[in-house]
Design a protein around this motif. Sequence first.
Motif, PDB file in Angstrom:
ATOM      1  N   ARG A 205      48.101 131.548  27.974  1.00  0.00           N
ATOM      2  CA  ARG A 205      47.837 130.175  28.423  1.00  0.00           C
ATOM      3  C   ARG A 205      48.574 129.995  29.742  1.00  0.00           C
ATOM      4  O   ARG A 205      49.784 130.224  29.827  1.00  0.00           O
ATOM      5  CB  ARG A 205      48.313 129.141  27.407  1.00  0.00           C
ATOM      6  CG  ARG A 205      47.588 129.172  26.085  1.00  0.00           C
ATOM      7  CD  ARG A 205      48.134 128.121  25.123  1.00  0.00           C
ATOM      8  NE  ARG A 205      47.590 126.801  25.420  1.00  0.00           N
ATOM      9  CZ  ARG A 205      48.281 125.669  25.337  1.00  0.00           C
ATOM     10  NH1 ARG A 205      49.573 125.705  25.048  1.00  0.00           N
ATOM     11  NH2 ARG A 205      47.711 124.502  25.588  1.00  0.00           N
ATOM     12  N   ALA A 206      47.832 129.614  30.764  1.00  0.00           N
ATOM     13  CA  ALA A 206      48.409 129.431  32.093  1.00  0.00           C
ATOM     14  C   ALA A 206      48.699 127.958  32.315  1.00  0.00           C
ATOM     15  O   ALA A 206      47.784 127.141  32.429  1.00  0.00           O
ATOM     16  CB  ALA A 206      47.451 129.958  33.154  1.00  0.00           C
ATOM     17  N   HIS A 207      49.987 127.623  32.352  1.00  0.00           N
ATOM     18  CA  HIS A 207      50.422 126.263  32.658  1.00  0.00           C
ATOM     19  C   HIS A 207      50.626 126.189  34.171  1.00  0.00           C
ATOM     20  O   HIS A 207      51.472 126.890  34.726  1.00  0.00           O
ATOM     21  CB  HIS A 207      51.724 125.944  31.936  1.00  0.00           C
ATOM     22  CG  HIS A 207      51.640 126.066  30.447  1.00  0.00           C
ATOM     23  ND1 HIS A 207      51.258 125.031  29.624  1.00  0.00           N
ATOM     24  CD2 HIS A 207      51.885 127.133  29.622  1.00  0.00           C
ATOM     25  CE1 HIS A 207      51.277 125.431  28.364  1.00  0.00           C
ATOM     26  NE2 HIS A 207      51.651 126.700  28.334  1.00  0.00           N
ATOM     27  N   THR A 208      49.835 125.367  34.831  1.00  0.00           N
ATOM     28  CA  THR A 208      49.837 125.340  36.292  1.00  0.00           C
ATOM     29  C   THR A 208      50.354 124.013  36.816  1.00  0.00           C
ATOM     30  O   THR A 208      50.291 122.980  36.133  1.00  0.00           O
ATOM     31  CB  THR A 208      48.417 125.593  36.843  1.00  0.00           C
ATOM     32  OG1 THR A 208      47.552 124.511  36.440  1.00  0.00           O
ATOM     33  CG2 THR A 208      47.856 126.903  36.313  1.00  0.00           C
ATOM     34  N   GLY A 209      50.861 124.040  38.045  1.00  0.00           N
ATOM     35  CA  GLY A 209      51.342 122.808  38.635  1.00  0.00           C
ATOM     36  C   GLY A 209      51.627 122.945  40.113  1.00  0.00           C
ATOM     37  O   GLY A 209      51.605 124.046  40.675  1.00  0.00           O
ATOM     38  N   MET A 210      51.864 121.809  40.744  1.00  0.00           N
ATOM     39  CA  MET A 210      52.143 121.768  42.169  1.00  0.00           C
ATOM     40  C   MET A 210      53.277 120.792  42.426  1.00  0.00           C
ATOM     41  O   MET A 210      53.415 119.777  41.739  1.00  0.00           O
ATOM     42  CB  MET A 210      50.906 121.327  42.952  1.00  0.00           C
ATOM     43  CG  MET A 210      49.675 122.176  42.728  1.00  0.00           C
ATOM     44  SD  MET A 210      48.259 121.633  43.724  1.00  0.00           S
ATOM     45  CE  MET A 210      48.750 122.189  45.351  1.00  0.00           C
ATOM     46  N   CYS A 211      54.072 121.108  43.434  1.00  0.00           N
ATOM     47  CA  CYS A 211      55.155 120.243  43.896  1.00  0.00           C
ATOM     48  C   CYS A 211      54.937 120.068  45.401  1.00  0.00           C
ATOM     49  O   CYS A 211      55.316 120.937  46.192  1.00  0.00           O
ATOM     50  CB  CYS A 211      56.500 120.903  43.576  1.00  0.00           C
ATOM     51  SG  CYS A 211      57.928 119.993  44.145  1.00  0.00           S
ATOM     52  N   VAL A 212      54.290 118.979  45.776  1.00  0.00           N
ATOM     53  CA  VAL A 212      53.759 118.858  47.136  1.00  0.00           C
ATOM     54  C   VAL A 212      54.285 117.620  47.850  1.00  0.00           C
ATOM     55  O   VAL A 212      54.560 116.587  47.245  1.00  0.00           O
ATOM     56  CB  VAL A 212      52.214 118.818  47.127  1.00  0.00           C
ATOM     57  CG1 VAL A 212      51.654 120.129  46.609  1.00  0.00           C
ATOM     58  CG2 VAL A 212      51.691 117.661  46.272  1.00  0.00           C
ATOM     59  N   ILE A 213      54.409 117.757  49.171  1.00  0.00           N
ATOM     60  CA  ILE A 213      54.754 116.612  50.026  1.00  0.00           C
ATOM     61  C   ILE A 213      53.427 115.989  50.459  1.00  0.00           C
ATOM     62  O   ILE A 213      52.871 116.335  51.496  1.00  0.00           O
ATOM     63  CB  ILE A 213      55.577 117.055  51.241  1.00  0.00           C
ATOM     64  CG1 ILE A 213      56.707 117.995  50.818  1.00  0.00           C
ATOM     65  CG2 ILE A 213      56.161 115.851  51.969  1.00  0.00           C
ATOM     66  CD1 ILE A 213      57.368 118.714  51.981  1.00  0.00           C
ATOM     67  N   ASP A 214      52.911 115.097  49.650  1.00  0.00           N
ATOM     68  CA  ASP A 214      51.582 114.539  49.893  1.00  0.00           C
ATOM     69  C   ASP A 214      51.549 113.117  49.334  1.00  0.00           C
ATOM     70  O   ASP A 214      51.442 112.914  48.120  1.00  0.00           O
ATOM     71  CB  ASP A 214      50.511 115.403  49.215  1.00  0.00           C
ATOM     72  CG  ASP A 214      49.090 114.931  49.514  1.00  0.00           C
ATOM     73  OD1 ASP A 214      48.932 113.824  50.065  1.00  0.00           O
ATOM     74  OD2 ASP A 214      48.142 115.670  49.181  1.00  0.00           O
ATOM     75  N   VAL A 215      51.661 112.135  50.227  1.00  0.00           N
ATOM     76  CA  VAL A 215      51.627 110.734  49.791  1.00  0.00           C
ATOM     77  C   VAL A 215      50.242 110.137  49.961  1.00  0.00           C
ATOM     78  O   VAL A 215      49.980 109.025  49.494  1.00  0.00           O
ATOM     79  CB  VAL A 215      52.663 109.895  50.569  1.00  0.00           C
ATOM     80  CG1 VAL A 215      54.074 110.375  50.267  1.00  0.00           C
ATOM     81  CG2 VAL A 215      52.391 109.938  52.080  1.00  0.00           C
TER      82      VAL A 215
END
Length: 289
Positions: free
Chosen positions: A213-223
């Motif tokens: 199971r691939a738990h994916t995510g992003m931590c982005v500078i995007d307002v």
Amino acid sequence: MTQHCDDPVVLNQWHPLSSFNEIVVGQKHRTVLLGRSLFYQQTAQGELFVWSCDNVSFLLPTKRAYGFLWTSLGIPPDELFAVEEIDEPDRQNVATGVFGVNVSFGRAIENFLDMGHFPFVHTGILGEEPHTEVKEYDVDVSESRDEIMATRCRFYQPQASLASEAGADVDYIFRVPHTNCALLYKSSPGYEAEGRMDVIYMFLQPMGPEWTRAHTGMCVIDVANSYESIRYFQQIIFGQDKSILENQFPKRLPLDSRAETPIRADKSAIAYRRWLAKKGLTYGVIPSI
């Protein structure tokens, strides 16, 4: 998928079970880790419990990190690898979904490290012809940090992120700080001069030697873009990868780098295989002879 694991290399690690966005407070959830059926629950008071379906009286260790619940079937280290960007206040931390994939976790990590597939699998987003060359880059295997870093990576992308307005050469850093977790740091649109980078991560939960199971995510500078839009963008990317991954053969990762013909784009994958072999990993892989 129910084959139990007896490999201490992978047993004595923290493994992700779920993002907290997907945990219903008070509800008992069921999953599989390394061939064992588990229950997990978060109480209204915020307490976390994980236990084996075979032994309800024995609680497994738990850890709350990066928006996810982690557990271990062995004796895990005190700390998990660091991701400092998660704590920066101007970032959106987006859990972009969990995907079941009929492939070993090692194969999924290798695909994550592979820039060469961008123009052919993610056409018009992460790559396009004729921009297919993977330029020379550096790979470092650190014994002190116990991780792999691929630096000086650069690749042309038509739409590197949801915030991108035009195609550009994108700077990358790939990081593998855990046998089944990998992170990608990439140029953040508008923040290149400051050297700040967005972070894309994939935390893999090995259900069996050929299932993950691939738990994916992003931590982005995007307002500018919403949580939902960022989540959907990354789900499109992984959806394109899923069929490619599941057609890999063999599904377990051969640790002998000579088992498959390497090219320059595979430098980080070769380092990853050697790193796993040095650890003595036997679960979900074809050990080198």
